[in-house]
Design an enzyme around this catalytic site. Structure first.
Site, PDB file in Angstrom:
ATOM      1  N   ASN A  64       0.866  -1.258  -0.011  1.00 30.85           N
ATOM      2  CA  ASN A  64       0.140  -0.047  -0.052  1.00 30.85           C
ATOM      3  C   ASN A  64       1.001   1.314   0.343  1.00 30.85           C
ATOM      4  OD1 ASN A  64      -1.745   2.137   0.497  1.00 30.85           O
ATOM      5  ND2 ASN A  64      -2.495   1.328   2.366  1.00 30.85           N
ATOM      6  N   ASN A  91       2.760   6.186  -9.591  1.00 32.47           N
ATOM      7  CA  ASN A  91       1.669   6.059 -10.621  1.00 32.47           C
ATOM      8  C   ASN A  91       0.254   5.744  -9.541  1.00 32.47           C
ATOM      9  OD1 ASN A  91       0.073   5.471 -13.194  1.00 32.47           O
ATOM     10  ND2 ASN A  91      -0.015   3.581 -12.010  1.00 32.47           N
ATOM     11  N   SER A 143      -2.792  14.767 -12.951  1.00 27.40           N
ATOM     12  CA  SER A 143      -3.922  15.011 -13.862  1.00 27.40           C
ATOM     13  C   SER A 143      -4.303  16.301 -14.442  1.00 27.40           C
ATOM     14  CB  SER A 143      -5.165  14.371 -12.997  1.00 27.40           C
ATOM     15  OG  SER A 143      -6.261  14.317 -13.697  1.00 27.40           O
ATOM     16  N   TYR A 156     -10.298  14.551  -5.610  1.00 22.52           N
ATOM     17  CA  TYR A 156      -9.128  13.987  -6.623  1.00 22.52           C
ATOM     18  C   TYR A 156      -8.356  15.368  -7.002  1.00 22.52           C
ATOM     19  CZ  TYR A 156      -7.470  11.643 -10.801  1.00 22.52           C
ATOM     20  OH  TYR A 156      -6.968  10.926 -11.740  1.00 22.52           O
ATOM     21  N   ALA A 157      -9.011  16.278  -7.451  1.00 25.25           N
ATOM     22  CA  ALA A 157      -8.620  17.783  -7.820  1.00 25.25           C
ATOM     23  C   ALA A 157      -7.312  18.170  -6.930  1.00 25.25           C
ATOM     24  CB  ALA A 157      -9.382  18.823  -8.341  1.00 25.25           C
ATOM     25  N   ALA A 158      -7.807  18.039  -5.654  1.00 22.63           N
ATOM     26  CA  ALA A 158      -6.957  18.731  -4.564  1.00 22.63           C
ATOM     27  C   ALA A 158      -5.678  17.811  -4.668  1.00 22.63           C
ATOM     28  CB  ALA A 158      -7.737  18.773  -3.221  1.00 22.63           C
ATOM     29  N   SER A 159      -5.772  16.545  -4.597  1.00 19.49           N
ATOM     30  CA  SER A 159      -4.813  15.462  -4.576  1.00 19.49           C
ATOM     31  C   SER A 159      -3.918  15.721  -5.718  1.00 19.49           C
ATOM     32  CB  SER A 159      -5.189  13.818  -4.657  1.00 19.49           C
ATOM     33  OG  SER A 159      -5.728  13.537  -5.607  1.00 19.49           O
ATOM     34  N   LYS A 160      -4.451  15.875  -7.062  1.00 20.20           N
ATOM     35  CA  LYS A 160      -3.570  15.997  -8.162  1.00 20.20           C
ATOM     36  C   LYS A 160      -2.995  17.544  -8.194  1.00 20.20           C
ATOM     37  CE  LYS A 160      -4.195  11.850  -9.652  1.00 20.20           C
ATOM     38  NZ  LYS A 160      -2.914  10.735  -9.709  1.00 20.20           N
ATOM     39  N   ILE A 189      -7.935   9.428 -20.385  1.00 20.86           N
ATOM     40  CA  ILE A 189      -7.285   8.134 -20.768  1.00 20.86           C
ATOM     41  C   ILE A 189      -7.878   7.003 -20.697  1.00 20.86           C
ATOM     42  CG2 ILE A 189      -5.011   6.734 -20.872  1.00 20.86           C
ATOM     43  CD1 ILE A 189      -4.470   9.889 -21.410  1.00 20.86           C
TER      44      ILE A 189
END
Ligand code: NAI
Length: 250
Positions: A64, A91, A143, A156-160, A189
Site C-alpha cells: 500500500n 502512479n 492529472s 481528486y483535484a486537490a490530490s492532483k 485516458i
C-alpha cells in the site's frame, strides 16, 4: 542503445492501466522493473510473465503506497533486490467522486491518502537512496483535473494539484544532487479507471479535446519514458500535459 537500458525502475500501482503499460514500455526499452500493487492477482502475475519474456529483471511487491512504514520496508527490499533505484514512477491512484456537499470525510481522506500521501512516502524514502547515488529521476502522475479542477472531483483535484506543488518543491530541493522531479498530467485516458464513467460525462469530455480522441495508456507511458531517460536530462520541476490539447493555456 535502448532509452533506459539497465536502469532500475520502481513503479507503484502497476498491475493494470497506465502503470502496467508504462512498466512494459520501460522494460521494452531495457529497464529492470520493480512494481507494486495492493495485492498479487492474475494481473500482476501476467505482467511478470510479459516483462520476463523481454529479458530484463522484474519483481512484484504487494504494497500500500500510502502506508509509510510499509513503504520504508518496500524501498529497503527493492534496493537490496536490485542494487539501486534509478527511476521512481508514482502512479498509484484512485477516485471517489462526489459533489462537495455529499462528499464524506472518508471519501476525502481515502483519495488524499492514496494519491498524495503515497507520493510523499515513496519519494521521501527513494530520494534518500538517490541522494547517495547522486542521480535519479522521479515522475509523478498528476492529472488535468489537478490543473483545471472538475465537477464532482474536489478530493481528486486537490490530490492532483498537491502533486504538482510537491513536484516543484522537491525538484528545487534535489536538483543540485542530480535528481530530477517531474509530473505528467494526463487528460482523459482509456483505462479501467475511466471505463466506469457515465456516457454523458464521457461525451462531454470528448468535445473538449483538440485532437478529438481519448488518450491511450501508451500516450502517457511514452511521456514517462521520455522523463525517465537521458533525453530529458535538463528538465526538472516541470508538468507535462498529455491530454490531446485539453489544458491549453493553463
Ligand atoms: P487504474 O485504476 O486502472 O490503476 C490504478 C492502479 O493503482 C490499480 O492497479 C490499483 O489497484 C492501484 N492502487 C490503488 N491504490 C493503491 C495503493 N494504495 N497502493 C498501491 N497501488 C494502489 O487507474 P489508471 O487510469 O491506470 O490511473 C493511473 C494513474 O493515472 C492514477 O494516478 C490516476 O489518477 C492517473 N490518471 C488517470 C487518468 C485516466 O484518464 N485514466 C487521467 C489522469 C490521471
Amino acid at each position: 542503445m535502448k532509452l533506459v537500458e539497465n536502469k532500475n525502475v520502481l513503479i507503484t500501482g502497476a498491475s493494470r492501466g497506465i502503470g502496467r503499460c508504462t512498466a512494459l514500455l520501460l522494460a521494452q526499452n531495457g529497464a529492470n522493473i520493480a512494481f507494486t500493487d495492493l495485492k498479487e492477482d492474475e494481473n500482476s502475475e501476467s505482467l511478470i510473465k510479459e516483462i520476463e519474456a523481454l529479458g530484463v529483471k522484474v519483481k512484484f511487491y504487494a504494497n500500500n503506497a500510502a502506508d509509510y512504514e510499509a513503504v520504508k520496508t518496500l524501498v529497503e527490499t527493492v534496493k537490496a533486490d536490485f542494487g539501486s533505484i534509478d527511476v521512481l514512477v508514482n502512479n498509484a491512484g484512485i477516485t471517489k467522486d462526489n459533489l462537495l456537499l455529499r462528499m464524506t470525510p472518508e471519501q476525502w481522506d481515502a483519495v488524499i491518502n492514496v494519491n498524495l500521501r503515497s507520493v510523499f512516502c515513496m519519494t521521501k524514502e527513494v530520494s534518500a537512496i538517490m541522494l547517495r547515488q547522486k542521480k535519479g529521476s522521479i515522475i509523478n502522475i498528476s492529472s488535468i483535473v489537478g490543473i483545471q479542477g472538475n465537477y464532482g472531483q474536489a478530493n481528486y483535484a486537490a490530490s492532483k494539484s498537491g502533486i504538482i506543488g510537491f513536484t516543484r518543491s522537491v525538484a528545487a530541493e534535489l536538483g543540485s544532487r542530480n535528481i530530477r522531479v517531474n509530473a505528467v498530467a494526463p487528460g482523459f485516458i482509456e483505462t479501467p479507471m475511466t471505463a466506469t464513467l457515465p456516457e454523458d460525462i464521457v461525451k462531454g469530455w470528448q468535445k473538449q479535446i483538440p485532437l478529438v480522441r481519448f488518450g491511450k495508456a501508451e500516450d502517457v507511458a511514452n511521456t514517462v519514458l521520455y522523463l525517465a531517460s537521458e533525453l530529458s536530462s535538463y528538465i526538472t520541476g516541470h508538468v507535462i500535459s498529455c491530454d490531446g490539447g485539453m489544458a491549453r493555456g493553463n
